[in-house]
Design an enzyme around this catalytic site. Structure first.
Site, PDB file in Angstrom:
ATOM      1  N   CYS A  95     -20.905  13.776  -8.203  1.00  0.00           N
ATOM      2  CA  CYS A  95     -21.999  14.417  -8.642  1.00  0.00           C
ATOM      3  C   CYS A  95     -22.644  14.926  -7.274  1.00  0.00           C
ATOM      4  O   CYS A  95     -23.782  15.964  -7.187  1.00  0.00           O
ATOM      5  CB  CYS A  95     -23.119  13.554  -9.405  1.00  0.00           C
ATOM      6  SG  CYS A  95     -22.290  12.990 -10.997  1.00  0.00           S
ATOM      7  N   HIS A 125     -17.108   9.797   9.335  1.00  0.00           N
ATOM      8  CA  HIS A 125     -17.430  10.311   8.115  1.00  0.00           C
ATOM      9  C   HIS A 125     -16.892   9.640   6.759  1.00  0.00           C
ATOM     10  O   HIS A 125     -17.548   8.974   5.968  1.00  0.00           O
ATOM     11  CB  HIS A 125     -17.366  11.680   7.790  1.00  0.00           C
ATOM     12  CG  HIS A 125     -17.849  12.249   6.721  1.00  0.00           C
ATOM     13  ND1 HIS A 125     -19.421  12.346   6.408  1.00  0.00           N
ATOM     14  CD2 HIS A 125     -17.335  12.696   5.516  1.00  0.00           C
ATOM     15  CE1 HIS A 125     -19.633  12.919   5.178  1.00  0.00           C
ATOM     16  NE2 HIS A 125     -18.661  13.038   4.538  1.00  0.00           N
TER      17      HIS A 125
END
Length: 420
Positions: A50, A95
Site C-alpha cells: 500500500c 535501503h
C-alpha cells in the site's frame, strides 16, 4: 553484478501516483519475467504494498529498470520520474535493510513489511528471477531486521493502521458497539482490522469477499457472516462502518453506489476506510456530505502517537544496519575473487593428483618409500612456487608492488638486508 533499487513510496508520492505503479500479486510473476527480458537486468524482485512499489535488480544498466517501470504501467517516464528514488549499490543495500526493519514505514517499526518482503522474495524465486546476489541481499535484510527488533525498542507502542481506523471511527460514532460493520476483502490487513473492530463488540460484522468461502472462514473466526462481493450494491446501505482492502485493479464502490446507499440510509453518516492501493472506493465518494472517507495516507496522521518512544531506538537501529551493510559489501567484494580462487584451487589439485600418481607408480616398482616421499614433496613444492618465482624474476617497474603482494600472500617477513 551491481545492485540497484528503484522505487516510489509514501515519502515521495501521494496515493494518486502510487496507485498508478502498484503491482497486484497475481501479476508480479509476469512482470518479473518481462523485466528480466531486458538484457541488462539479470536478477529482479518486486515489492509492492500500500505504501510502496520497489524494484530490486542486479544490473549494469540501472536506467533499464526506470524505463521498464514506466512502460509496463503505460506511463510516460516524465509522469513518474519526479516521484522516483533510485539507489546504487551501497545505498540500495542500506535501503533494503531499513525497509525490512520497519525504519522506512509509514508506521515506524511496523512488522507487516517484513512478511511482505518475504512474499516478494518467494515470488521472485518462483519466477526464476532471484539470483545469488538478490537472494543474499534479502537474507541479510531479514537478519538485520531480526537484530533490530530483538535489540532495540523500535517495535514498542505501535499504533497500527487498524487501530488508527478504530480511533477515527470513534470520532464519528459515540459507540462503535451500536454500529454495523462491513469489511471488504479477506487478506491480512482486513483480518487485522476485523480483530480491532470486533474488540469493540459491534452490533454486526459482515465480510464481503470475491471468494465467499475465504470470507466465510474469516467471518466464522469473528462470529460474523459472509456475503459475495456481488451483493455489495444492495447491502451497502445496511452498514455504518465500511473498511476495504482488496487487490482489485478498479474501484469496488463507486460514487453512484455510495449515493444510493446514503439515500436509503436517509443520510445517516457512513464511515469508510480505504486501505487499498489502487483505491477500492472512488475518490469522489469522499466529497459526499454524509460520508467520512479516509485513505491509507489519511491514517498516517493518527499513527504518530507513540512515535517518540520509538524514535529513540532509531539511532541504535541505524547503527546495527550500518554495520551489516559493511558486512554485506565485503561479501559482494569477495564474489569478484571467486573465479580466481576456483582456478587457483583447480590448478593446485591437478598438480597434487599428478604427483600422487607418479609417487604411487614409483612405490609400486619397489622404490624406497622415504626417497619417493622426499621427491614427491620437492616436486610439489617446486610446482606451487614456480609461477610466483617466475613472476618475481621477470617483474619490471611493478617489482616492489609484486614483492609486497607475495609477502602478504605467503605471510613472509622480509629481511631488508638479505639482498646486500
Amino acid at each position: 553484478m551491481p545492485l540497484f533499487t528503484l522505487g516510489i513510496n509514501h515519502h515521495t508520492a501521494p496515493l494518486s501516483v502510487r496507485e498508478q505503479v502498484a503491482f497486484h500479486a497475481e501479476r508480479v510473476p509476469e512482470a518479473l519475467t518481462d523485466l528480466t527480458r531486458c538484457k541488462p537486468v539479470h536478477e529482479a524482485a518486486i515489492l509492492s504494498t500500500c505504501n510502496r512499489t520497489e524494484v530490486y535488480v542486479a544490473t549494469d544498466v540501472p536506467e533499464a529498470a526506470t524505463h521498464w517501470l514506466a512502460e509496463y504501467h503505460g506511463l510516460a517516464r516524465h509522469e513518474i520520474e519526479p516521484y522516483l528514488y533510485s539507489y546504487p549499490e551501497r545505498d540500495a543495500i542500506r535501503h533494503a535493510f531499513r525497509v525490512a526493519s520497519g525504519l522506512d514505514s509509514m508506521v515506524l517499526g511496523e512488522p507487516q513489511i517484513l512478511g511482505q518482503m518475504k512474499e516478494a522474495v518467494r515470488a521472485a524465486d518462483e519466477a526464476g528471477t532471484l539470483g545469488t546476489t538478490l537472494h543474499k541481499l534479502f537474507q541479510h535484510s531479514f537478519a538485520a531486521a531480526k537484530a533490530v527488533r530483538s535489540t532495540t525498542a523500535i517495535g514498542a507502542n505501535i499504533v497500527s493502521m487498524a487501530a488508527a481506523a478504530v480511533r477515527l471511527a470513534g470520532r464519528i460514532f459515540e459507540r462503535i458497539a451500536d454500529q454495523r460493520i462491513l469489511l471488504i476483502g479477506a487478506g491480512e490487513m482486513i483480518d487485522l482490522c476485523a480483530r480491532h473492530f470486533v474488540a469493540q463488540q459491534p452490533k454486526q460484522v459482515v465480510i464481503a469477499n470475491r471468494t465467499v468461502e475465504r470470507g466465510r472462514a474469516l467471518a466464522d473466526r469473528l462470529g460474523g457472516t459472509a456475503i459475495r462481493l456481488e451483493e455489495l450494491g444492495e447491502r451497502l446501505s445496511h452498514f455504518d462502518i465500511v473498511v476495504s482492502c482488496t487487490a482489485s485493479p478498479l474501484p469496488i464502490i463507486g460514487l453512484g453506489m455510495a449515493e444510493r446507499a446514503i439515500k436509503l440510509r436517509r443520510h445517516r453518516p457512513m464511515f469508510m476506510v480505504d486501505l487499498a492501493v489502487p483505491r477500492d472506493i472512488e475518490r469522489e465518494v469522499g466529497d459526499m456530505d454524509d460520508v467520512f472517507l479516509y485513505t491509507i495516507d489519511d491514517l498516517a496522521h493518527v499513527v504518530e502517537s507513540g512515535l517518540e518512544s520509538r524514535q529513540a531506538a532509531v539511532v541504535d537501529a541505524e547503527a546495527i544496519i550500518a554495520e551489516r551493510v559493511e558486512a554485506f559489501l565485503r561479501w559482494l567484494a569477495t564474489r569478484g575473487t571467486v573465479p580466481v580462487i576456483r582456478s587457483l584451487r583447480d590448478a593446485a589439485e591437478r598438480a597434487r593428483r599428478h604427483e600422487i600418481e607418479l609417487a604411487l607408480r614409483l612405490l609400486a616398482k619397489g622404490e624406497d618409500p622415504a626417497r619417493v616421499l622426499d621427491q614427491f614433496s620437492h616436486r610439489l613444492t617446486n610446482k606451487f612456487l614456480h609461477a610466483p618465482t617466475q613472476a618475481l624474476t621477470r617483474a619490471g617497474s611493478d617489482r616492489d608492488e609484486l614483492q609486497s603482494v607475495v609477502a602478504q600472500l605467503f605471510h613472509l617477513h622480509l629481511d631488508p638486508h638479505l639482498g646486500e
